[in-house]
Design an enzyme around this catalytic site. Structure first.
Site, mmCIF file in Angstrom:
data_model
loop_
_atom_site.group_PDB
_atom_site.id
_atom_site.type_symbol
_atom_site.label_atom_id
_atom_site.label_comp_id
_atom_site.label_asym_id
_atom_site.label_seq_id
_atom_site.Cartn_x
_atom_site.Cartn_y
_atom_site.Cartn_z
ATOM 1 N N LYS A 54 31.826 43.210 39.598
ATOM 2 C CA LYS A 54 32.763 42.854 38.401
ATOM 3 C C LYS A 54 31.887 42.063 37.507
ATOM 4 C CE LYS A 54 37.288 40.559 38.012
ATOM 5 N NZ LYS A 54 38.395 39.706 38.654
ATOM 6 N N SER A 80 42.676 41.688 38.120
ATOM 7 C CA SER A 80 42.009 41.612 37.032
ATOM 8 C C SER A 80 40.743 42.884 37.480
ATOM 9 C CB SER A 80 41.313 40.722 36.512
ATOM 10 O OG SER A 80 40.680 39.803 37.482
ATOM 11 N N SER A 121 43.547 39.567 42.423
ATOM 12 C CA SER A 121 42.487 40.623 41.761
ATOM 13 C C SER A 121 41.718 41.250 42.887
ATOM 14 C CB SER A 121 41.824 39.901 40.739
ATOM 15 O OG SER A 121 42.423 39.362 39.787
#
Length: 534
Positions: free
Chosen positions: A118, A193, A217
């Site tokens: 990420k 996210s 997330s």
């Protein structure tokens, strides 16, 4: 040869040439000499164990698997839009690992494994952007602690994934990366996210992935993309070098296609970091035998699982999503039956914490500005911007994300007085209360885990916003207790649904055991049709 990676933006992918494969001479691991052949090893749905077995047999090497994933990225990610930055020196790293293998065997437990990060994880050799144009060229001075752990274990950082900008939201849209699609329906949201990582790993654009979880997330994106995700107990994994959203709530976690791979990754990521003192809490909680020792087919035998029925219903009565909710609940009912069939006792239903009380412990909007500004300050003179205020004033942030930040009143938070803010301090105290109530309930009813859907509705159309009100993320996030999400099946429309299990403090071994037994019994993981073999 210089093995230090460099990087380029994903826009260079269109210009990548044909990806070829080299030869590999195995060494001390006992493998035979072999030529890497694309017909001998398929990366789709491969696991760490399968890859390493293939390395030992001589049918592939680190360079070969890295090039195959790069070829898949080139072929598929323009449509999926899951990645921001590709590590253009990943092949050099793979070649270096292959030479190491010839000389002395594997470097570590993730030897040669291509990983998607990420893009809020600091990398010393690739920009760390949080999806923001404002940080497009931000190059941190060193790796995040968990990135160091991955490299030391032999992993290859393949790419960095798109995310909801600054992790503030659940759609996965950013000014730098644009909108990411769901791997099972390109017209649907992947959640967020960490939606970029989830979509990439679901589409087999990498072997393993990382996410960060503030309040959904590492759980709703895996659920929406037919993956496994773990939000560990606060204190098990370091947060240093992660662009923060909420210091007291953030954590990193693995995102994978199987429970076994999640366990293998957790073994590498977990550990004490002196730069993140909270990890002292978890330093003695890591099992000596590792998390992969918990992979037990019979793990549900004799288990007691409590079902939180209140978390199955729509939480926002004004949403007209009754049919969508029914589709999710139908899948979860089947999952409960399958878990019971594997020998678990189902306690249905368990009352724990109502959503209103949970929401009263929310501190993200109070901590966000403080923690982001502290991160930017830590970059020193290399910081491209000095503060959240500067980012907002520059307009270099997705307007949808900027509007949410403004509407929440985040720019107006007086961060200097937070330590004396009675509302903030009361919310922190409530978290301890929430944790203690959950643990008391589990002890009194002798429960191994609590079960509920990560989201009460499936992925919505990409023209809509995924409703945060329907994310059951706050029980784990506000209590600090661990949770794991596993594929539970599909709706009638073919949309993935996950089941979430929450456990006691530092009970990751038990959660992995339960999740693995369920996964092996039902085998719901399957790749998305649109991203097949090349």
């Amino acid at each position: 040869m210089n093995d230090e990676p460099t990087s380029e933006r994903r826009t260079v992918l269109k210009g990548l040439g044909a990806v070829g494969f080299g030869t590999f001479t195995a060494g001390t691991a006992g493998a035979r000499t072999a030529t890497d052949d694309t017909n001998h090893f398929e990366v789709i749905e491969t696991t760490v164990a399968e890859f390493h077995s293939a390395v030992e047999s001589g049918s592939i090497n680190a360079e070969g698997i890295t090039k195959r994933y790069l070829a898949r990225i080139k072929a598929y990610d323009d449509e999926l839009n899951s990645l921001i930055t590709i590590n253009t020196n990943a092949v050099n790293r793979a070649q270096h690992l292959d030479r190491e293998y010839e000389d002395s065997g594997t470097v570590g437990p993730l030897h040669g494994v291509p990983v998607v990060l990420k893009d809020n994880h600091d990398t010393r050799d690739m920009p760390t952007t949080a999806g923001s144009v404002a940080l497009a060229d931000s190059l941190p001075p060193e790796d995040a602690f968990v990135v160091q752990q991955l490299r030391e274990a032999g992993a290859i950082i393949l790419a960095k994934a798109n995310l909801q900008e600054f992790a503030y939201g659940v759609d996965t849209v950013s000014s730098l990366g644009g909108e990411t699609s769901n791997a099972y329906d390109l017209n649907r949201r992947p959640s967020g996210s960490s939606g970029g990582t989830a979509a990439a790993i679901a589409a087999n654009l990498g072997l393993l992935g990382t996410g960060s979880d503030t309040c959904s997330s590492n759980r709703s994106p895996p659920a929406f993309n037919n993956l496994v995700g773990i939000r560990p107990t606060i204190g098990l994994l370091s947060r240093s070098g992660i662009i923060p959203l909420s210091e007291t709530q953030d954590t990193v976690g693995p995102m994978t296609r199987t429970v076994a791979d999640a366990a293998a990754m957790l073994e590498v990521l977990a550990g004490y970091d002196p730069e993140d003192p909270v990890t002292a809490r978890g330093a003695t909680a890591i099992p000596d035998e590792g998390y992969t020792d918990c992979l037990n087919d019979d793990g549900l035998q004799g288990a007691r699982i409590g079902v939180i029925r209140d978390y199955f219903d729509l939480q926002d009565g004004e949403l007209e999503l009754e049919e969508e909710n029914e589709a999710v609940v139908s899948v979860l009912e089947k999952a409960i039956g399958d878990i019971e069939a594997e020998g678990a006792t189902i306690v249905d239903s368990v009352d724990v914490i109502d959503q209103e009380f949970l929401s009263g412990a929310r501190v993200t909007d109070l901590e966000f500005k403080r923690d982001l500004n502290a991160y930017l300050e830590s970059l020193g003179n290399d910081a491209p911007v000095d503060s959240m205020e500067e980012i907002l004033e520059s307009g270099q942030i997705h307007p949808e994300v900027a509007a949410r930040i403004e509407e929440a009143g985040i720019p107006d938070v007086d961060v200097e007085s937070l330590g004396e803010n009675p509302d903030y301090l009361e919310r922190l105290v409530r978290r301890t209360e929430i944790r203690d109530i959950v643990l008391q309930t589990m002890v009194e009813q002798d429960l191994d885990a609590l079960l509920y859907p990560p989201s009460t509705v499936p992925p919505v159309s990409i023209e809509e916003n995924q409703p945060f009100s329907e994310m059951n993320c706050e029980l784990s996030a506000h209590s600090g207790l661990p949770a794991i999400v596993v594929p539970a099946g599909f709706t009638g429309d073919g949309l993935p649904v996950g089941v979430e299990l929450l456990g006691r403090e530092f009970a990751e071994p038990r959660l992995i055991e339960l999740a693995y037994a369920y996964e092996q019994a039902v085998q719901h993981r399957c790749p998305p049709n649109k991203f097949g073999p090349l």
